[in-house]
Design an enzyme around this catalytic site. Structure first.
Site, PDB file in Angstrom:
ATOM      1  N   ASP A 191       0.941  -1.235   0.172  1.00 37.50           N
ATOM      2  CA  ASP A 191      -0.209   0.035   0.097  1.00 37.50           C
ATOM      3  C   ASP A 191       1.036   1.255   0.021  1.00 37.50           C
ATOM      4  O   ASP A 191       1.736   1.554   0.927  1.00 37.50           O
ATOM      5  CB  ASP A 191      -0.791   0.076   1.043  1.00 37.50           C
ATOM      6  CG  ASP A 191      -1.846   1.102   1.190  1.00 37.50           C
ATOM      7  OD1 ASP A 191      -1.533   2.148   0.833  1.00 37.50           O
ATOM      8  OD2 ASP A 191      -3.093   0.919   1.738  1.00 37.50           O
ATOM      9  N   ARG A 214       0.494  14.966  13.985  1.00 36.20           N
ATOM     10  CA  ARG A 214       1.225  14.296  12.775  1.00 36.20           C
ATOM     11  C   ARG A 214       0.999  15.797  11.945  1.00 36.20           C
ATOM     12  O   ARG A 214       0.184  16.256  11.817  1.00 36.20           O
ATOM     13  CB  ARG A 214       0.276  13.516  12.029  1.00 36.20           C
ATOM     14  CG  ARG A 214       0.879  12.662  10.786  1.00 36.20           C
ATOM     15  CD  ARG A 214       0.108  11.389  10.438  1.00 36.20           C
ATOM     16  NE  ARG A 214      -1.172  11.991   9.812  1.00 36.20           N
ATOM     17  CZ  ARG A 214      -1.936  11.386   9.120  1.00 36.20           C
ATOM     18  NH1 ARG A 214      -1.678  10.152   8.557  1.00 36.20           N
ATOM     19  NH2 ARG A 214      -3.070  11.656   8.545  1.00 36.20           N
TER      20      ARG A 214
HETATM   21  C1  LIG Z   1      -5.392   7.249   3.162  1.00 35.17           C
HETATM   22  C2  LIG Z   1      -4.998   5.622   3.273  1.00 35.17           C
HETATM   23  C3  LIG Z   1      -6.060   4.930   2.679  1.00 35.17           C
HETATM   24  C4  LIG Z   1      -7.625   5.239   2.428  1.00 35.17           C
HETATM   25  O1  LIG Z   1      -8.421   4.320   1.544  1.00 35.17           O
HETATM   26  P1  LIG Z   1      -9.678   4.875   0.966  1.00 35.17           P
HETATM   27  O2  LIG Z   1     -10.256   3.616   0.294  1.00 35.17           O
HETATM   28  O3  LIG Z   1      -9.301   6.059  -0.104  1.00 35.17           O
HETATM   29  O4  LIG Z   1     -10.392   5.485   2.102  1.00 35.17           O
HETATM   30  C5  LIG Z   1      -5.680   3.445   2.577  1.00 35.17           C
HETATM   31  N1  LIG Z   1      -4.744   2.982   3.205  1.00 35.17           N
HETATM   32  C6  LIG Z   1      -3.589   3.748   3.630  1.00 35.17           C
HETATM   33  C7  LIG Z   1      -2.549   3.231   4.020  1.00 35.17           C
HETATM   34  C8  LIG Z   1      -3.886   5.041   3.621  1.00 35.17           C
HETATM   35  O5  LIG Z   1      -3.122   5.891   4.052  1.00 35.17           O
END
Ligand SMILES: *Cc1c(COP(=O)(O)O)cnc(C)c1O
Length: 405
Positions: free
Chosen positions: A194, A364
């Site tokens: 991610d 943060r």
């Molecule tokens: C911001 C973030 C998300 C956001 O997911 P959405 O589906 O856009 O709400 C997911 N994973 C991480 C690690 C993030 O920082």
């Protein structure tokens, strides 16, 4: 501690300085939250207006053949260089959450002997929630969530996929992408990154690390603007073998063949599900024009220097920094741990410095090199010290919890 004049001198020779003027800049605001919701590029405003008035208002359905239908592929190709991927390995679609679901289920179905998804305790909540939902959709599958120190030993011949967030949303700590991909592969598992807190924040090289799968956000460091969709990456070598469990008509080999049976498109298009969100895609595509010529080495160097300014200020104010000191071991924000983090965040916002609070005790501050000057971060550091030294954060209104923190 650095002086304001020294910070201004850094601005005078900052190769990224000119970019600041290409964003909407609210008066008197020092914005330290571009890691969560990026500042809006002026190009995205213009693109959205064109999308509304001309492309939708005037061209109507003709726009599908005038650029809309290819937008997910085209935008994916523009994200690719920022994450070390080939243009044909990235597509813009849906949200990060939905894309995680698609890739986790696909990874679980690849080899029925591998039934476990491994991830880190304290990972971004949606990653763990989606992983729990995904294993619930695959008979026999299971989610194993362990502390960072136990990740290596949690991998085994039952592991289907290792899901990690590259730069941690709270501490900013960054996994070594090469090392962890090697570990996942040694166990025979796929590696799913991610990149929400790393794309546009630090140099990312998915193919250099031989990663298999990745997802990430469009509206954070990429500054994709309102409605910007997320993206997903599938390495070339997996594209034919993995299938999208959310098999919708836009991922069909011939969406306008209108057949009853599903046949996946070749390449990344199979990861589409329904009608693409064209307005958000347009805003994101315009934002990506800003990134086209950006040298990530300059971004990383500025991020490191901004960090040092804020670290000195935070420590002078008596705060404990929980973000790694080594620039290679973190993303592009700085986090301080203090029991009064919420009230301090609110008091800072009242002084025009927008950061955020992460439950239970983290202040943060996002350090986005495209949108911030050294002088702004210097002022933010000074205001942080003032807010704490004066005790103004103790005012009762600063402890009233809002829904979104
Ligand atoms: C911001 C973030 C998300 C956001 O997911 P959405 O589906 O856009 O709400 C997911 N994973 C991480 C690690 C993030 O920082």
């Amino acid at each position: 501690m650095m002086t304001l004049a020294e910070a201004e001198a850094l601005d005078a020779r900052d190769p990224l300085a000119a970019l600041r003027d290409r964003f909407m800049r609210p008066d008197g605001l020092i914005y330290l939250d571009g890691n969560s919701l990026g500042m809006l590029p002026q190009a995205s405003v213009a693109a959205s207006a064109d999308m509304m008035e001309r492309q939708w208002g005037d061209r109507l359905i003709r726009s599908w053949n005038e650029g809309w239908i290819e937008a997910p592929t085209r935008v994916g190709a523009k994200i690719a260089p920022l994450i070390g991927a080939a243009a044909s390995e990235v597509i813009a679609a849906d949200s990060t959450s939905v894309n995680l679901f698609k890739l986790i289920v696909a990874a679980l179905r690849r080899d029925p002997a591998r039934t476990v998804v491994v991830s880190e305790a304290g990972n971004f909540p949606t990653d763990l929630h989606i992983a729990a939902g995904a294993v619930g959709c695959v008979p026999g599958a299971e989610l194993r969530v362990v502390a960072r120190e136990e990740l290596a030993s949690a991998l085994g011949d039952d592991t289907a996929v290792l899901l990690l967030t590259h730069a941690h949303y709270k501490t900013g700590a960054r996994f070594d992408m090469v090392d962890w991909t090697v570990r996942a592969h040694a166990a025979g598992a796929l590696m799913l990154w991610d990149l929400s807190h790393s794309a546009g924040a630090v140099a990312v090289d998915l193919n250099g690390a031989n990663a298999d799968l990745a997802v990430g956000c469009g509206y954070k460091y990429l500054n994709g603007g309102p409605g910007a969709p997320a993206y997903l990456f599938v390495a070339e070598r997996w594209q034919a073998a993995l299938a999208n469990p959310l098999s919708g008509w836009m991922g069909h080999a011939a969406p306008f063949g209108f057949t009853d049976d599903y046949a996946p498109a070749m390449g990344m298009k199979r990861w589409l599900t329904g009608t693409p969100p064209v307005l958000g895609l347009g805003a994101l595509e315009a934002a990506l024009t800003l990134w086209r010529d950006i040298d990530m080495t300059a971004v990383e160097a500025k991020s490191a220097a901004l960090f040092d300014i804020m670290l000195v200020a935070g420590e002078a104010a008596g705060l404990e920094c929980v973000t790694p000191r080594d620039p290679a071991a973190r993303g592009s924000h700085i986090s301080f741990r203090t029991p009064d983090a919420y009230a301090i965040t609110q008091a800072l916002i009242a002084r025009g410095v927008v950061g955020d609070f992460r439950d239970p005790d983290v202040l943060r501050l996002g350090l986005t090199p495209l949108t911030l000057s050294y002088a702004e971060v210097w002022h933010a550091g000074r205001l942080l010290c003032e807010v704490i030294a004066s005790g103004e954060w103790r005012q009762p209104e600063f402890s009233v919890r809002a829904t979104v923190t």
